[in-house]
Each structure stands twice: as C-alpha cells, then as structure tokens.
Design an enzyme around this catalytic site. Structure first.
Site, PDB file in Angstrom:
ATOM      1  CE1 TYR A  16      -3.899  -2.072   0.077  1.00  0.00           C
ATOM      2  CE2 TYR A  16      -2.734  -3.285   1.782  1.00  0.00           C
ATOM      3  CZ  TYR A  16      -3.769  -3.195   0.876  1.00  0.00           C
ATOM      4  OH  TYR A  16      -4.659  -4.212   0.754  1.00  0.00           O
ATOM      5  CB  CYS A  17       2.568   3.181   2.014  1.00  0.00           C
ATOM      6  SG  CYS A  17       3.520   4.688   2.067  1.00  0.00           S
ATOM      7  N   PRO A  18       5.107   2.097  -0.178  1.00  0.00           N
ATOM      8  CG  PRO A  18       7.004   1.796  -1.519  1.00  0.00           C
ATOM      9  CD  PRO A  18       6.422   1.420  -0.198  1.00  0.00           C
TER      10      PRO A  18
ATOM     11  CB  SER B 295       6.490   2.216   4.844  1.00  0.00           C
ATOM     12  OG  SER B 295       5.223   2.395   4.292  1.00  0.00           O
TER      13      SER B 295
END
Ligand SMILES: Cc1cc2nc3c(=O)[nH]c(=O)nc-3n(C[C@H](O)[C@H](O)[C@H](O)COP(=O)(O)OP(=O)(O)OC[C@H]3O[C@@H](n4cnc5c(N)ncnc54)[C@H](O)[C@@H]3O)c2cc1C
Lengths: 79, 379
Positions: A16-18, B295
């Site tokens: 989802y992130c990045p 992340s």
C-alpha cells in the site's frame, strides 16, 4: 499474443505504501531503454494508475490484465 | 559450545533485535551458551526524525543522538567497526580489523539517500535526510530571502510522510519569518497524486490549497542544471528553482553491494513473511535493508524486529521458525500544528483514515522521547 521478454517481475502484491506504481517507477528509472518490467499488483487502482503514469511519462504499456485476484501489468522503458 | 548471533548495523532495527534477544535469552547469554555481537560503524545512535527539526533550526544533532553502547544490554558485545564483507557461504563477517564466524546473521544495515542518483543533483540540491545535509540546509533555510523552494521526491525513500511534514513546516516557518509572500513553495510527487496513500493524498491536497502551496504530480526528476537552477522532469518539462530540496532515491548499504548480496540498488531479496534472506537459512534481513514493498520506516523495523527475535529464539531452541511478518506498518502524520492522525496497514488490510486529534499530536511528540525506550527493547 506475441512473446514478451520480461526483464524483471516486480511482486508488489500487498503493498500500500509506497505501493505498486512507486515500485514500478523505481525499476523504470533504474533500467535501460528497451527493458520490460512486469508488475504484479493486488490493488485494483493499479489498472488505472499505471497506464496513466506510463502515458504521461512517455513509456509503453505492453499489457494490463487480470490474473485471478491480482493484476499483471507490463511496461517497456522507451527513453 | 557457544553459539554466536551477529547483527550488522546498530540503527533502529539492529539495536532492537540485539536488546530484545539479550533480554529474552538472558540465561543463555550469562552462562556463555549464546554470544550476541552487534557490529556498528558508528558509536552514535541517531533518531533520524530529528533531522527535520535541525533543518528548521529547531534543534541540534546532539539532542537526537545517544551513545550506542549505553543503549545496549550489557551482554551485547558491541564492535564498533564497519563490516567490510559479508560472506554468507562461509558464514563469516569481516570488518576492518577482525573476522567473525556466526551461527545466525541479522542484516540491519539500513539505506542511504543517494544524491548521485540524478545528474547535477549533488551540486544543485539539498537534502534533510542526512545529518550533514540537514545541518547545511539549516543555513540555507535561514538565509533564504524569497524565490521558489522546490521539493522533489524519488523512489525508494524512507519515511514516506517526512517530505509532506517538511513542506508544511516550511510554510509555517516562512509565515513566522514574515516572508511567506516572497516564498513560492512547490511540492512534487512521482505519480498521479501527492502521496502514495490515497487518504493521505486527499488530505494533503486540501491542506496545500488552504496554505497556498503549489503542487505538481507526475514529477520524476531526471536531471538538474545547478548553474541555471533548473530541475528536469522525465516528461521533458523544465522547473526553475531557487532552493532545491530533494528526497533522492535510496540505496542499500555499500557493504551489501560490495558483498554481492543485494539487487541493483543494494537491497537484499528477502522472504516477505519469514524475513530470511532468499536462499539463506541462517540469515535474516530487517528494516530498510530488505527489498520488500513495504514502507521504509522505523515502525516497520520495529514490527519486523518482533518476528525476527521470536524466530531466532525458536531456532536457538531447536524449533522451526514459524513466526510470520504480516507487512504491518504504522505512521503518525502531523496534520497541523496541534493535531495529528495515524495510518496503519499490512499486506492484507488497506489503510483507513482516522480523525485527527490533539491527543494523537501529543502522543507523537512524546514518541520522540519514548523512542529511546523502544531502542532499548523496553517498549
Ligand atoms: C528525516 C527523516 C524522518 C523520519 N521519520 C520517521 C518517522 O516519523 N517514523 C518512522 O517510522 N520512520 C521515520 N524515518 C525512517 C527511519 O528512521 C528509518 O526507516 C529507520 O531508521 C530504519 O531502520 P534501520 O535499522 O533499517 O536503518 P538505520 O536506522 O538507518 O540503521 C542502519 C545502521 O547500519 C549502520 N551500517 C551501515 N553500513 C554498515 C556497515 N558496513 N557496518 C556496520 N554498520 C553499518 C548505519 O551506520 C546505521 O547505524 C525517518 C527518516 C528520516 C531520514
């Protein structure tokens, strides 16, 4: 469908992130002209986001298709 | 016989693993059955979110640094020396002065922002992602009298919210200095929205509009002309600037590249669940050093440390390593001067926005101090 030579497959499922598109951007920026990157994404948004980015940045969309519960999207670096 | 675990890298991930392992296996480390060696190339442990405050002249490096040896459990053998070569076939780590064999290895060497990743960037741009960069930027920000301040972002980079925090802090900073009308703030992002997480992007755009911050999506920096002060986008467009602040593409540590363990950017192919290096049964990879599509953040390192420590304990006790990392990440986001929110997600669960509150803002502020308890393995 003609055979495509995939330079590298990027498995960004569950990201989802990045996020999948950012993973693809990384590969394209690093790659050589002519390289083809195949992105695996479980995010339905990728089917829209990726072609849009490819179009804006002037690269080439090779294919964008659903494969079970995820997307396979291949992009060729053209410049 | 003493078994040895080597951890390379004494940042967030390496320090947490060393301390938690030492605490959980206290009997074994005290009776000599287990030796925990942490190889770190610096004696200082730095809390990186502090760089943001340094750039705005709100703090100095000393405030955000502690001596690594005082953060570590007394039975962790801290070797202050850079690892030069990691030989996974011979199960050995070689530093400048010594060579260590291991039973299990944990690679926690982090990532670094590479200002050489784009031609002209090192000469034409600044960054607040390193202590030296933040220190230099402090003076640039203080002396900036007006013009265009351009922020560019490349992938991969750690802490995906720090660039947003930076631009909002810049807005406040120049308002306070009374020259905001002379400063044009321009934020860019590589894809079609201003942040990879949609709820964050939606909130940030509203905030940009309210504060008069310009933004440009589909911006992928390809070249910088330091003389003319122009940043070039991949689509060929030119973007003049007076002060360029870049979050450049990050790379894995040099020792990873030198040892032939990483991909072309020096990130190590890692199993997304077990956190073992692909093809290596005795090597775990943790934190920014992995090639996982998660992340690059301290919180990720924290959750991963949990899994790695539990699996190491199992393996040391002769049990299989069955604990799995579920991709969990957690980020606080300052949504203004007095409010904050957070976002959390994992491989299966997309992020859901949470209403901002003052309490979360205070919680985030207190985390800046609580971090040191986390690093010690207490929290
Ligand atoms: C400005 C900024 C703001 C941030 N804000 C946040 C935030 O709000 N929330 C959040 O969760 N994260 C944040 N982060 C990200 C976070 O700091 C990192 O993701 C985190 O530090 C990663 O931990 P790590 O242990 O993998 O790497 P690091 O903490 O970077 O540690 C790596 C260590 O390995 C050492 N090392 C490297 N090579 C060698 C070698 N050859 N031999 C020995 N040692 C070596 C390095 O010196 C370093 O000590 C921020 C980062 C920055 C720059």
């Amino acid at each position: 469908m003609s055979e495509v030579n995939i330079t590298k497959t990027i498995d960004a499922r569950g990201s989802y992130c990045p996020g999948p598109l950012m993973e693809l951007v990384k590969a394209i920026k690093r790659g050589q002209i002519g390289d083809v990157y195949e992105l695996l994404s479980s995010d339905n948004g990728s089917a829209k986001d990726v072609p849009e980015w490819v179009n804006k940045m002037g690269h080439e969309l090779v294919y964008c298709r659903e494969d079970g519960d995820f997307w396979r999207i291949a992009v060729k670096k053209t410049k | 016989m003493t078994r040895r675990i080597i951890i390379v890298g004494g940042g967030v991930a390496g320090t947490m693993v060393a301390n938690r392992l030492a605490k959980s296996m206290e009997n074994e480390v005290y009776n000599g059955e287990l030796e925990i060696v942490l190889i770190g190339d610096t004696g200082k442990h730095i809390y990186q979110p502090g760089f943001l405050f340094m750039a705005f002249n709100e703090g100095f490096l000393e405030q955000f640094a502690r001596e690594e040896k005082y953060l570590l459990h007394p039975k962790v053998n801290f070797v202050m020396d850079a690892a030069r070569h990691i030989d996974v076939d011979r199960k050995r780590v070689i530093t400048g002065k010594q060579s260590f064999d291991y039973d299990f290895l944990v690679i926690a060497t982090g990532s670094y922002p590479d200002m050489e990743s784009v031609p002209g960037l090192a000469a034409g741009g600044h960054t607040f992602y390193t202590p030296e960069g933040a220190e230099r930027l402090r003076y640039e920000m203080l002396n900036f009298q007006g013009g265009t301040l351009l922020v560019t972002i490349d992938v991969p980079h750690k802490c995906p919210v720090a660039p947003l925090e930076f631009i909002f802090m810049a807005d406040d900073y120049y308002r306070e200095a009374g020259i905001r009308n002379k400063v044009q703030l321009k934020y860019t992002y590589p894809i079609g929205r201003v942040h990879s997480l949609e709820p964050v992007a939606k909130w940030a755009v509203k905030e940009f509009e309210k504060r008069g911050i310009e933004y440009e999506t589909f911006f992928n920096l390809e070249k910088v002309d330091p003389e003319k002060r122009i940043a070039y986008n991949m689509d060929g467009s030119e973007h003049p600037y007076d002060l360029l602040i870049a979050i450049p593409a990050h790379r894995g540590a040099r020792v990873i590249q030198d040892s032939g363990l990483g991909d072309e950017d020096g990130f190590i192919p890692t199993d997304r669940y077990s956190l073992k290096m692909e093809g290596q049964d005795c090597v775990y990879v943790i934190g920014d050093a992995t090639d996982l599509p998660v992340s690059k953040a301290g919180s990720t390192a924290h959750y991963e440390a949990d899994v790695v420590v539990r699996n190491l304990i199992s393996e040391l006790k002769g049990l299989p390593a069955t604990h799995r990392y579920n991709g969990k990440a957690f980020c606080f986001i300052e949504t203004g001067l007095n409010e904050a929110t957070y976002i959390t997600f994992n491989y299966k669960q997309p992020p859901q926005p949470v209403p901002p509150s003052e309490m979360l803002h205070w919680f985030k502020l207190s985390y800046n101090e609580m971090y040191w308890l986390s690093a010690r393995g207490i929290l």
